[in-house]
Scaffold this motif. Structure first.
Motif, PDB file in Angstrom:
ATOM      1  N   MET A  29      51.637  45.509  46.107  1.00  0.00           N
ATOM      2  CA  MET A  29      50.752  45.306  47.149  1.00  0.00           C
ATOM      3  C   MET A  29      49.388  44.266  46.861  1.00  0.00           C
ATOM      4  N   SER A  30      49.306  44.375  45.402  1.00  0.00           N
ATOM      5  CA  SER A  30      48.071  43.632  45.174  1.00  0.00           C
ATOM      6  C   SER A  30      48.370  41.892  45.270  1.00  0.00           C
ATOM      7  N   LEU A  31      49.730  41.715  44.974  1.00  0.00           N
ATOM      8  CA  LEU A  31      49.894  40.388  44.936  1.00  0.00           C
ATOM      9  C   LEU A  31      49.677  39.665  46.370  1.00  0.00           C
ATOM     10  N   ARG A  32      49.653  40.432  47.593  1.00  0.00           N
ATOM     11  CA  ARG A  32      49.405  39.919  49.009  1.00  0.00           C
ATOM     12  C   ARG A  32      47.774  39.434  48.809  1.00  0.00           C
ATOM     13  N   TYR A  33      47.027  40.443  48.124  1.00  0.00           N
ATOM     14  CA  TYR A  33      45.582  39.986  48.357  1.00  0.00           C
ATOM     15  C   TYR A  33      45.021  39.170  47.380  1.00  0.00           C
ATOM     16  N   GLY A  34      46.033  38.841  46.120  1.00  0.00           N
ATOM     17  CA  GLY A  34      45.594  37.802  45.252  1.00  0.00           C
ATOM     18  C   GLY A  34      45.864  36.554  46.191  1.00  0.00           C
ATOM     19  N   ILE A  35      46.770  36.563  46.742  1.00  0.00           N
ATOM     20  CA  ILE A  35      47.247  35.211  47.660  1.00  0.00           C
ATOM     21  C   ILE A  35      46.244  35.083  48.564  1.00  0.00           C
ATOM     22  N   LEU A  36      45.760  35.955  49.424  1.00  0.00           N
ATOM     23  CA  LEU A  36      44.659  35.798  50.500  1.00  0.00           C
ATOM     24  C   LEU A  36      43.696  35.538  49.752  1.00  0.00           C
ATOM     25  N   GLY A  37      43.184  36.033  48.658  1.00  0.00           N
ATOM     26  CA  GLY A  37      42.150  35.745  48.116  1.00  0.00           C
ATOM     27  C   GLY A  37      41.760  34.011  47.680  1.00  0.00           C
ATOM     28  N   PHE A  38      42.893  33.488  47.156  1.00  0.00           N
ATOM     29  CA  PHE A  38      42.994  32.306  46.867  1.00  0.00           C
ATOM     30  C   PHE A  38      42.826  31.290  48.044  1.00  0.00           C
ATOM     31  N   LEU A  39      43.364  31.682  49.194  1.00  0.00           N
ATOM     32  CA  LEU A  39      43.408  31.119  50.517  1.00  0.00           C
ATOM     33  C   LEU A  39      42.264  31.298  51.177  1.00  0.00           C
ATOM     34  N   SER A  40      41.314  32.137  50.642  1.00  0.00           N
ATOM     35  CA  SER A  40      40.007  32.579  51.406  1.00  0.00           C
ATOM     36  C   SER A  40      39.059  31.278  51.202  1.00  0.00           C
ATOM     37  N   LYS A  41      39.326  30.368  50.039  1.00  0.00           N
ATOM     38  CA  LYS A  41      38.533  29.306  50.064  1.00  0.00           C
ATOM     39  C   LYS A  41      38.926  27.728  50.268  1.00  0.00           C
ATOM     40  N   TRP A  42      40.221  27.894  50.207  1.00  0.00           N
ATOM     41  CA  TRP A  42      40.899  26.702  50.329  1.00  0.00           C
ATOM     42  C   TRP A  42      42.516  26.796  50.745  1.00  0.00           C
ATOM     43  N   GLU A  43      43.133  25.832  51.566  1.00  0.00           N
ATOM     44  CA  GLU A  43      44.515  25.670  51.779  1.00  0.00           C
ATOM     45  C   GLU A  43      45.211  25.291  50.485  1.00  0.00           C
ATOM     46  N   ALA A  44      46.290  25.944  50.434  1.00  0.00           N
ATOM     47  CA  ALA A  44      47.369  25.839  49.519  1.00  0.00           C
ATOM     48  C   ALA A  44      48.525  26.170  49.670  1.00  0.00           C
ATOM     49  N   ASN A  86      38.321  43.996  53.868  1.00  0.00           N
ATOM     50  CA  ASN A  86      38.494  45.553  53.686  1.00  0.00           C
ATOM     51  C   ASN A  86      39.140  45.974  52.365  1.00  0.00           C
ATOM     52  N   TRP A  87      40.064  45.087  51.552  1.00  0.00           N
ATOM     53  CA  TRP A  87      40.518  45.478  50.327  1.00  0.00           C
ATOM     54  C   TRP A  87      39.567  45.367  49.257  1.00  0.00           C
ATOM     55  N   PRO A 134      38.577  50.902  44.075  1.00  0.00           N
ATOM     56  CA  PRO A 134      39.557  50.397  43.252  1.00  0.00           C
ATOM     57  C   PRO A 134      40.566  51.393  42.932  1.00  0.00           C
ATOM     58  N   GLU A 135      41.938  51.128  42.793  1.00  0.00           N
ATOM     59  CA  GLU A 135      42.758  52.246  42.405  1.00  0.00           C
ATOM     60  C   GLU A 135      42.596  52.370  40.792  1.00  0.00           C
ATOM     61  N   ALA A 136      42.944  53.434  40.505  1.00  0.00           N
ATOM     62  CA  ALA A 136      42.951  53.674  38.969  1.00  0.00           C
ATOM     63  C   ALA A 136      44.044  52.983  38.320  1.00  0.00           C
ATOM     64  N   PRO A 137      44.103  52.455  37.213  1.00  0.00           N
ATOM     65  CA  PRO A 137      44.901  51.421  36.733  1.00  0.00           C
ATOM     66  C   PRO A 137      46.240  52.245  36.321  1.00  0.00           C
ATOM     67  N   LYS A 138      47.385  51.667  36.416  1.00  0.00           N
ATOM     68  CA  LYS A 138      48.538  52.084  36.070  1.00  0.00           C
ATOM     69  C   LYS A 138      49.273  51.482  34.900  1.00  0.00           C
ATOM     70  N   MET A 139      48.942  51.803  33.751  1.00  0.00           N
ATOM     71  CA  MET A 139      49.172  51.212  32.468  1.00  0.00           C
ATOM     72  C   MET A 139      50.626  51.180  32.197  1.00  0.00           C
TER      73      MET A 139
END
Length: 235
Positions: A1-16, A81-82, A87-92
């Motif tokens: 699930m976190s991958l999608r938020y990483g993508i949204l985070g990048f796109l929050s400042k510029w198109e790519a 919202n994310w 934060p979720e507890a890290p799953k090592m």
């Protein structure tokens, strides 16, 4: 699930494009997250179907049209919202630590070799991070600009560098620990063991040797240092 938020985070400042996003994941994001193009493009398709991002084809001279993605208002709300959620507890999951746990099953020479090789890999990661931060540092000075995104991504780089330095230190200390306790792998010399293992694919390891803890207590105390409470020390 976190991958999608990483993508949204990048796109929050510029198109790519998808390739641009992958390049960002290979840069600073590689400190804490690894992703393949084969994962990024399906996630982009999902995000677009959920109307969290939109896309358009941009013409390129002498090249196929490039698909460029932009975050939508709905996508920005999901990202916020994310970011504001606990934060979720890290799953090592550390494959090398899993291997290390069971290295009593292989010859001590191989144990030392694997530790040395892994130390080299972590040193290479550290060198790459130092190179990245040097390039970013020079770019910031040249443009004479500082932004919140630059500030926080630099903080992530620092944490990543500290992690690599600590891992390298752990490898060095564990190599010394194993070398001081070679006899626990059996009565044969380490060199003989390693040669035997190299001759056959499934060579047997000499039967492990047990010793009294008092024989290795000082070695253990030196290895753990301040991590062991004084009450646990048998002085």
């Amino acid at each position: 699930m976190s991958l999608r938020y990483g993508i949204l985070g990048f796109l929050s400042k510029w198109e790519a494009s998808g390739y641009d996003i992958k390049r960002e994941f290979d840069d600073v994001m590689s400190v804490f997250w690894h992703s393949h193009l084969s994962q990024i493009y399906p996630e982009l398709n999902k995000l677009e179907k959920e109307e969290l991002i939109s896309s358009e084809l941009v013409p390129q001279a002498g090249k196929p049209d490039k698909k460029v993605y932009t975050i939508t208002r709905k996508g920005r709300e999901w990202l916020m919202n994310w970011l504001l959620a606990p934060p979720e507890a890290p799953k090592m999951k550390d494959v090398f630590l899993m291997q290390t746990f069971f290295m009593d099953n292989i010859p001590v020479g191989e144990v030392l070799l694997k530790l040395q090789m892994y130390k080299k890999e972590r040193q290479q990661r550290l060198d790459k991070m130092r190179e990245i931060i040097q390039i970013r540092w020079e770019s910031i000075k040249e443009r004479n600009v500082m932004k919140a995104r630059i500030l926080m991504s630099t903080a992530v780089l620092k944490r990543g560098m500290e992690q690599e330095i600590q891992y390298i230190k752990w490898c060095e200390e564990t190599i010394r620990l194993v070398e001081a306790c070679k006899n626990l792998w059996g009565k044969e010399e380490a060199a003989q063991t390693q040669n035997t293992y190299a001759e056959t694919e499934h060579a047997e390891v000499p039967f492990p040797t047990a010793v009294s803890f008092s024989e290795v207590e000082d070695i253990f105390l030196e290895y753990f240092g301040d991590l062991i409470d004084d009450k646990g020390r048998n002085r």
